[in-house]
Design a protein around this motif. Sequence first.
Motif, PDB file in Angstrom:
ATOM      1  N   UNK A   1       0.745  -1.064  -0.124  1.00 43.19           N
ATOM      2  CA  UNK A   1       0.079  -0.134   0.045  1.00 43.19           C
ATOM      3  C   UNK A   1       0.817   1.309   0.338  1.00 43.19           C
ATOM      4  N   UNK A   2       0.631   2.097  -1.133  1.00 39.30           N
ATOM      5  CA  UNK A   2       1.568   3.413  -1.389  1.00 39.30           C
ATOM      6  C   UNK A   2       1.239   4.319  -0.158  1.00 39.30           C
ATOM      7  N   UNK A   3       0.135   4.355   0.367  1.00 40.73           N
ATOM      8  CA  UNK A   3      -0.196   4.880   2.053  1.00 40.73           C
ATOM      9  C   UNK A   3       0.663   4.674   2.657  1.00 40.73           C
ATOM     10  N   UNK A   4       1.742   3.597   2.923  1.00 42.35           N
ATOM     11  CA  UNK A   4       2.262   3.548   4.251  1.00 42.35           C
ATOM     12  C   UNK A   4       3.801   4.231   3.821  1.00 42.35           C
ATOM     13  N   UNK A   5       3.980   4.350   2.078  1.00 43.77           N
ATOM     14  CA  UNK A   5       4.851   4.926   2.309  1.00 43.77           C
ATOM     15  C   UNK A   5       5.463   6.277   2.530  1.00 43.77           C
ATOM     16  N   UNK A   6       3.810   7.088   2.239  1.00 38.51           N
ATOM     17  CA  UNK A   6       3.247   7.992   1.858  1.00 38.51           C
ATOM     18  C   UNK A   6       3.593   8.541   3.407  1.00 38.51           C
ATOM     19  N   UNK A   7       3.026   7.843   4.280  1.00 37.57           N
ATOM     20  CA  UNK A   7       2.800   7.676   5.756  1.00 37.57           C
ATOM     21  C   UNK A   7       4.080   7.792   6.552  1.00 37.57           C
ATOM     22  N   UNK A   8       5.180   7.235   5.714  1.00 37.68           N
ATOM     23  CA  UNK A   8       6.600   7.625   6.913  1.00 37.68           C
ATOM     24  C   UNK A   8       7.104   8.777   5.928  1.00 37.68           C
ATOM     25  N   UNK A   9       6.503   8.900   4.959  1.00 37.00           N
ATOM     26  CA  UNK A   9       6.994  10.686   4.426  1.00 37.00           C
ATOM     27  C   UNK A   9       6.480  11.986   5.436  1.00 37.00           C
ATOM     28  N   UNK A  10       5.518  11.102   5.580  1.00 35.65           N
ATOM     29  CA  UNK A  10       4.486  12.710   6.411  1.00 35.65           C
ATOM     30  C   UNK A  10       5.578  12.437   7.713  1.00 35.65           C
ATOM     31  N   UNK A  11       5.756  11.427   8.600  1.00 33.27           N
ATOM     32  CA  UNK A  11       6.152  11.578   9.888  1.00 33.27           C
ATOM     33  C   UNK A  11       8.081  12.164   9.467  1.00 33.27           C
ATOM     34  N   UNK A  12       8.608  11.876   7.998  1.00 32.91           N
ATOM     35  CA  UNK A  12       9.827  12.536   8.269  1.00 32.91           C
ATOM     36  C   UNK A  12       9.728  13.656   7.913  1.00 32.91           C
ATOM     37  N   UNK A  13       8.707  14.311   7.744  1.00 32.72           N
ATOM     38  CA  UNK A  13       8.054  16.189   7.382  1.00 32.72           C
ATOM     39  C   UNK A  13       8.379  15.858   9.186  1.00 32.72           C
ATOM     40  N   UNK A  14       7.224  15.562  10.069  1.00 35.50           N
ATOM     41  CA  UNK A  14       7.046  16.306  10.870  1.00 35.50           C
ATOM     42  C   UNK A  14       8.964  16.243  11.755  1.00 35.50           C
ATOM     43  N   UNK A  15       9.850  16.004  11.462  1.00 33.84           N
ATOM     44  CA  UNK A  15      10.844  16.301  12.011  1.00 33.84           C
ATOM     45  C   UNK A  15      12.002  17.625  11.254  1.00 33.84           C
ATOM     46  N   UNK A  16      11.514  17.915   9.986  1.00 33.38           N
ATOM     47  CA  UNK A  16      11.965  18.508   9.485  1.00 33.38           C
ATOM     48  C   UNK A  16      11.948  20.357  10.020  1.00 33.38           C
ATOM     49  N   UNK A  17      11.089  20.446  11.082  1.00 36.79           N
ATOM     50  CA  UNK A  17      11.998  21.822  11.757  1.00 36.79           C
ATOM     51  C   UNK A  17      11.196  21.219  13.762  1.00 36.79           C
ATOM     52  N   UNK A  18      12.059  20.024  13.258  1.00 31.14           N
ATOM     53  CA  UNK A  18      12.498  19.712  14.860  1.00 31.14           C
ATOM     54  C   UNK A  18      11.052  19.460  15.895  1.00 31.14           C
ATOM     55  N   UNK A  19      10.311  19.078  15.342  1.00 32.71           N
ATOM     56  CA  UNK A  19       8.675  19.575  15.585  1.00 32.71           C
ATOM     57  C   UNK A  19       9.105  18.452  17.597  1.00 32.71           C
ATOM     58  N   UNK A  20       8.517  18.753  18.435  1.00 32.75           N
ATOM     59  CA  UNK A  20       8.027  18.341  19.479  1.00 32.75           C
ATOM     60  C   UNK A  20       6.423  18.108  20.169  1.00 32.75           C
ATOM     61  N   UNK A  21       6.290  16.829  20.979  1.00 33.55           N
ATOM     62  CA  UNK A  21       4.397  16.631  20.708  1.00 33.55           C
ATOM     63  C   UNK A  21       3.823  16.724  22.246  1.00 33.55           C
ATOM     64  N   UNK A  22       3.407  17.629  21.907  1.00 38.71           N
ATOM     65  CA  UNK A  22       2.952  18.168  23.511  1.00 38.71           C
ATOM     66  C   UNK A  22       1.543  17.440  23.889  1.00 38.71           C
ATOM     67  N   UNK A  23       0.891  16.580  23.400  1.00 35.24           N
ATOM     68  CA  UNK A  23       0.510  15.724  23.365  1.00 35.24           C
ATOM     69  C   UNK A  23       0.673  14.332  23.481  1.00 35.24           C
ATOM     70  N   UNK A  24       0.075  12.778  23.515  1.00 30.01           N
ATOM     71  CA  UNK A  24       0.004  11.382  23.770  1.00 30.01           C
ATOM     72  C   UNK A  24      -0.420  11.650  22.079  1.00 30.01           C
ATOM     73  N   UNK A  25      -1.460  11.836  21.619  1.00 25.24           N
ATOM     74  CA  UNK A  25      -1.484  11.481  20.328  1.00 25.24           C
ATOM     75  C   UNK A  25      -1.055  11.858  19.344  1.00 25.24           C
ATOM     76  N   UNK A  26      -0.371  13.380  19.285  1.00 23.12           N
ATOM     77  CA  UNK A  26       0.524  13.715  18.520  1.00 23.12           C
ATOM     78  C   UNK A  26       1.669  12.894  18.749  1.00 23.12           C
ATOM     79  N   UNK A  27       2.303  12.493  19.662  1.00 27.04           N
ATOM     80  CA  UNK A  27       3.510  11.604  19.475  1.00 27.04           C
ATOM     81  C   UNK A  27       3.469  10.026  19.373  1.00 27.04           C
ATOM     82  N   UNK A  28       1.826   9.161  19.427  1.00 27.75           N
ATOM     83  CA  UNK A  28       1.111   8.527  18.799  1.00 27.75           C
ATOM     84  C   UNK A  28       1.455   9.176  16.855  1.00 27.75           C
ATOM     85  N   UNK A  29       0.801   9.254  16.675  1.00 32.96           N
ATOM     86  CA  UNK A  29       0.917   9.698  15.306  1.00 32.96           C
ATOM     87  C   UNK A  29       2.434   9.883  14.568  1.00 32.96           C
ATOM     88  N   UNK A  30       3.511  10.567  14.848  1.00 31.99           N
ATOM     89  CA  UNK A  30       4.236  10.426  14.887  1.00 31.99           C
ATOM     90  C   UNK A  30       5.291   8.792  14.764  1.00 31.99           C
TER      91      UNK A  30
END
Length: 137
Positions: free
Chosen positions: A70-99
């Motif tokens: 499923x290409x969507x899984x590859x796109x999820x991985x890319x979306x995850x590393x995109x979250x790193x582009x700005x050195x994100x910190x996660x304020x909630x468990x849900x945000x961290x779990x999504x990452x």
Amino acid sequence: VALRRDRREDITTFYAWCRVIDDLADDPGVPRADRAAALDRWKQALHGRVPGEAVLAEPVRELIARYHLRVVHFLEIIAGVEMDLDGARYQTWDELRLYCYRVASAVGLISIEIFGCGAPGAREYAIDLGLALQLTN
């Protein structure tokens, strides 16, 4: 040997892709806009040839076709590393779990297909293991 040669080579190709994607997002020597553009090119390359694509693009598309990934899984991985582009910190468990889902569980979901694992509960296990490993990391 745990995997047949072809599957070992395929998981190696997938790992190489994961490494390239992660390194693109994390490279401090490349401007953020250039890293984001490179990730966008990878999103396009998952669907078909793009001008100037990486040598790894065709083997990754072959993996997708061979295992009906499923290409969507590859796109999820890319979306995850995109979250790193700005050195994100996660304020909630849900945000961290999504990452964690994006950068680790999606890797597991692709891996079980390449491994040929169709056991009941494998998908849930891959998701939970990805979460656990990413939190440990």
